[in-house]
Design a protein around this motif. Structure first.
Motif, mmCIF file in Angstrom:
data_model
loop_
_atom_site.group_PDB
_atom_site.id
_atom_site.type_symbol
_atom_site.label_atom_id
_atom_site.label_comp_id
_atom_site.label_asym_id
_atom_site.label_seq_id
_atom_site.Cartn_x
_atom_site.Cartn_y
_atom_site.Cartn_z
ATOM 1 N N PRO A 143 0.836 -1.201 0.000
ATOM 2 C CA PRO A 143 0.000 0.000 0.000
ATOM 3 C C PRO A 143 0.871 1.251 0.000
ATOM 4 O O PRO A 143 1.829 1.345 0.766
ATOM 5 C CB PRO A 143 -0.789 -0.126 1.314
ATOM 6 N N CYS A 195 0.342 5.499 -0.219
ATOM 7 C CA CYS A 195 -0.487 6.698 -0.334
ATOM 8 C C CYS A 195 -0.058 7.507 -1.539
ATOM 9 O O CYS A 195 1.133 7.762 -1.731
ATOM 10 C CB CYS A 195 -0.276 7.599 0.883
ATOM 11 N N ALA A 213 -3.440 3.392 2.027
ATOM 12 C CA ALA A 213 -4.213 3.657 3.236
ATOM 13 C C ALA A 213 -5.433 4.506 2.865
ATOM 14 O O ALA A 213 -5.292 5.610 2.334
ATOM 15 C CB ALA A 213 -3.349 4.384 4.247
ATOM 16 N N GLN A 222 -6.260 -1.117 1.935
ATOM 17 C CA GLN A 222 -5.791 -0.913 3.300
ATOM 18 C C GLN A 222 -6.728 0.076 3.989
ATOM 19 O O GLN A 222 -6.868 1.223 3.543
ATOM 20 C CB GLN A 222 -4.361 -0.375 3.313
ATOM 21 N N ARG A 252 -1.584 -5.351 8.772
ATOM 22 C CA ARG A 252 -0.210 -4.855 8.636
ATOM 23 C C ARG A 252 0.282 -4.376 9.994
ATOM 24 O O ARG A 252 -0.439 -3.640 10.685
ATOM 25 C CB ARG A 252 -0.111 -3.721 7.603
ATOM 26 N N LEU A 300 12.849 -2.382 0.752
ATOM 27 C CA LEU A 300 14.019 -2.143 -0.107
ATOM 28 C C LEU A 300 14.372 -3.336 -0.988
ATOM 29 O O LEU A 300 15.523 -3.486 -1.388
ATOM 30 C CB LEU A 300 15.232 -1.729 0.734
ATOM 31 N N GLY A 340 7.322 -1.961 -2.815
ATOM 32 C CA GLY A 340 6.763 -0.616 -2.792
ATOM 33 C C GLY A 340 7.397 0.221 -3.874
ATOM 34 O O GLY A 340 6.996 0.217 -5.039
ATOM 35 N N ARG A 341 8.484 0.901 -3.517
ATOM 36 C CA ARG A 341 9.111 1.852 -4.433
ATOM 37 C C ARG A 341 9.581 1.211 -5.734
ATOM 38 O O ARG A 341 9.551 1.847 -6.785
ATOM 39 C CB ARG A 341 10.256 2.571 -3.713
HETATM 40 C C1 LIG Z 1 4.976 6.833 -1.614
HETATM 41 C C2 LIG Z 1 4.792 5.886 -0.464
HETATM 42 C C3 LIG Z 1 3.571 5.828 0.199
HETATM 43 C C4 LIG Z 1 3.370 4.890 1.229
HETATM 44 N N1 LIG Z 1 2.132 4.774 1.802
HETATM 45 C C5 LIG Z 1 1.868 3.726 2.624
HETATM 46 C C6 LIG Z 1 0.536 3.422 3.011
HETATM 47 O O1 LIG Z 1 -0.433 4.032 2.564
HETATM 48 N N2 LIG Z 1 0.365 2.397 3.873
HETATM 49 C C7 LIG Z 1 1.400 1.633 4.338
HETATM 50 O O2 LIG Z 1 1.194 0.714 5.118
HETATM 51 N N3 LIG Z 1 2.660 1.890 3.945
HETATM 52 C C8 LIG Z 1 2.912 2.879 3.084
HETATM 53 N N4 LIG Z 1 4.181 3.066 2.601
HETATM 54 C C9 LIG Z 1 5.224 2.085 2.945
HETATM 55 C C10 LIG Z 1 5.296 0.976 1.865
HETATM 56 O O3 LIG Z 1 4.110 0.209 1.854
HETATM 57 C C11 LIG Z 1 6.482 0.025 2.084
HETATM 58 O O4 LIG Z 1 6.307 -0.669 3.278
HETATM 59 C C12 LIG Z 1 7.808 0.784 2.134
HETATM 60 O O5 LIG Z 1 7.918 1.684 1.051
HETATM 61 C C13 LIG Z 1 8.999 -0.188 2.118
HETATM 62 O O6 LIG Z 1 8.980 -0.986 0.972
HETATM 63 P P1 LIG Z 1 9.892 -0.604 -0.318
HETATM 64 O O7 LIG Z 1 11.294 -0.457 0.187
HETATM 65 O O8 LIG Z 1 9.700 -1.782 -1.234
HETATM 66 O O9 LIG Z 1 9.377 0.678 -0.884
HETATM 67 C C14 LIG Z 1 4.426 4.031 1.616
HETATM 68 C C15 LIG Z 1 5.662 4.129 0.972
HETATM 69 C C16 LIG Z 1 5.852 5.022 -0.069
HETATM 70 C C17 LIG Z 1 7.189 5.048 -0.775
#
Ligand SMILES: Cc1cc2nc3c(=O)[nH]c(=O)nc-3n(C[C@H](O)[C@H](O)[C@H](O)COP(=O)(O)O)c2cc1C
Length: 341
Positions: free
Chosen positions: A23, A25, A58, A100, A216, A286, A308-309
């Motif tokens: 998820p 935002c 979210a 979420q 979560r 990551l 995520g990213r």
């Molecule tokens: C732009 C952005 C928005 C995010 N919004 C949420 C969210 O709405 N809910 C949530 O649980 N985590 C949120 N996260 C965290 C991600 O779900 C994820 O756990 C985090 O980026 C680590 O994973 P990654 O390294 O693959 O990006 C957000 C992360 C990013 C980069």
């Protein structure tokens, strides 16, 4: 054959692979919380790219539970139509879709609304001091989660994820760092998880039994007196009979501390939670390498990988990952001529 691209079934939810879009935002809704063209394009692109399960960002169960004024919302019937359009678009491309459900509590920066929390403690000097929730407030917020779950089913979501991580409202109750209550919602772990338990019980009355519920969590709060992976695992274990099917393991966000992060830094927490609760888990943080993702599921350290990213950079990650893993998945027929050999 890779394991990352093998199917997995939880209740009625059949996922074509183990790749989950975390998820994230987008802060791109109008101030009424309605989905728009940005959301339709953004989520549909990841479905075209072959992601097994897309979890929507979210989405606020109450207007005062928004992180910002531009969060997606699910607190009104009118918000269902736009969410349903996202679900239909993603499903048409073969992904399953979750949402979420969130409440920001003391971390809400939606300034048009008052903010609330288990205790009147601000997140930092840049945030407002929340109003300590009464028992009536607690009941009302559990009801808001229930109504949101009912609307999520109407919109056609395959699963819901409760946002119990990153220091938002559910996490604020779970954590001894933010919950200083002296009533039955504060103190020991059983009391701190009572709010989550009541939300699960309320949701059960409207959410179809055959559809899974994800939670979560922040399995590590990066504060000595805060929850650690074993504490969180034990709380989940005690609640699992209330209707938890899958745990999405994240960390941090409860206090204003930035952890040292490296690829896979949260995988060890997922392993602990899987081991202690016996529930399937998602791990991530990551991760961008297909081989690393494969290692984690192959060695049963986690059942799913969330990205995520990496998926923001590359919506077609799955299509490309199969080359490194010497596997094959179905490409959209329009893109077949670009298939990597
Ligand atoms: C732009 C952005 C928005 C995010 N919004 C949420 C969210 O709405 N809910 C949530 O649980 N985590 C949120 N996260 C965290 C991600 O779900 C994820 O756990 C985090 O980026 C680590 O994973 P990654 O390294 O693959 O990006 C957000 C992360 C990013 C980069």
């Amino acid at each position: 054959m890779s394991k990352l691209f093998t199917p997995y079934q939880i209740k009625n939810l059949e996922l074509k692979n183990r790749v989950v879009m975390a998820p994230m935002c987008m802060f791109s809704a109008d101030t009424n919380g309605h989905a728009n063209d940005w959301h339709f394009t953004h989520y549909a692109a990841r479905a075209v790219g072959g992601v097994g399960l897309i979890i929507l960002e979210a989405t606020a169960v109450e207007a005062r539970g928004r992180i910002s004024e531009h969060d997606l919302g699910i607190w009104k019937e009118e918000q269902v139509e736009g969410l349903k359009k996202i679900v239909d678009l993603c499903k048409a491309h073969g992904s399953k879709v979750g949402i979420q459900l969130g409440h920001a509590g003391r971390k809400s920066e939606a300034m048009s609304e008052p903010n609330i929390g288990p205790s009147a403690i601000a997140y930092s000097d840049d945030y407002r001091v929340p109003v300590e929730m009464t028992k009536e407030d607690i009941k009302n917020v559990a009801e808001a989660f229930k109504e949101a779950a009912r609307r999520a089913d109407l919109a056609g979501f395959d699963t819901i994820e409760l946002h119990g991580a990153h220091g938002y409202l559910i996490n604020q109750f779970l954590s001894p760092l933010t919950n200083k209550r002296t009533d039955e919602y504060g103190g020991n772990a059983e009391n701190r998880s009572r709010f989550l338990k009541e939300i699960l019980q309320a949701i059960k009355t409207v959410w179809p039994e055959e559809k899974p519920v994800i939670l979560r969590v922040s399995a590590e709060e990066y504060g000595e007196e805060g929850n650690h992976d074993v504490d969180v695992a034990n709380m989940i274990k005690d609640l699992k009979e209330e209707g938890l099917d899958l745990i999405n393991v994240s960390s941090g966000g409860v206090i204003n501390v930035v952890p040292r992060a490296y690829p896979g830094y949260q995988v060890k927490f997922a392993e602990t939670i899987k081991q202690i609760t016996g529930l399937p888990v998602m791990a991530g943080g990551l991760i961008s390498s297909p081989s690393m993702a494969e290692e984690i599921v192959q060695n049963e350290r986690a059942d799913f990988i969330f990205l995520g990213r990496e998926l923001l950079r590359n919506p077609y990650w799955c299509l490309q990952a199969t080359k490194e893993l010497r596997d094959e998945i179905t490409w959209p027929k329009q893109y077949e001529r670009a298939k990597l050999k």
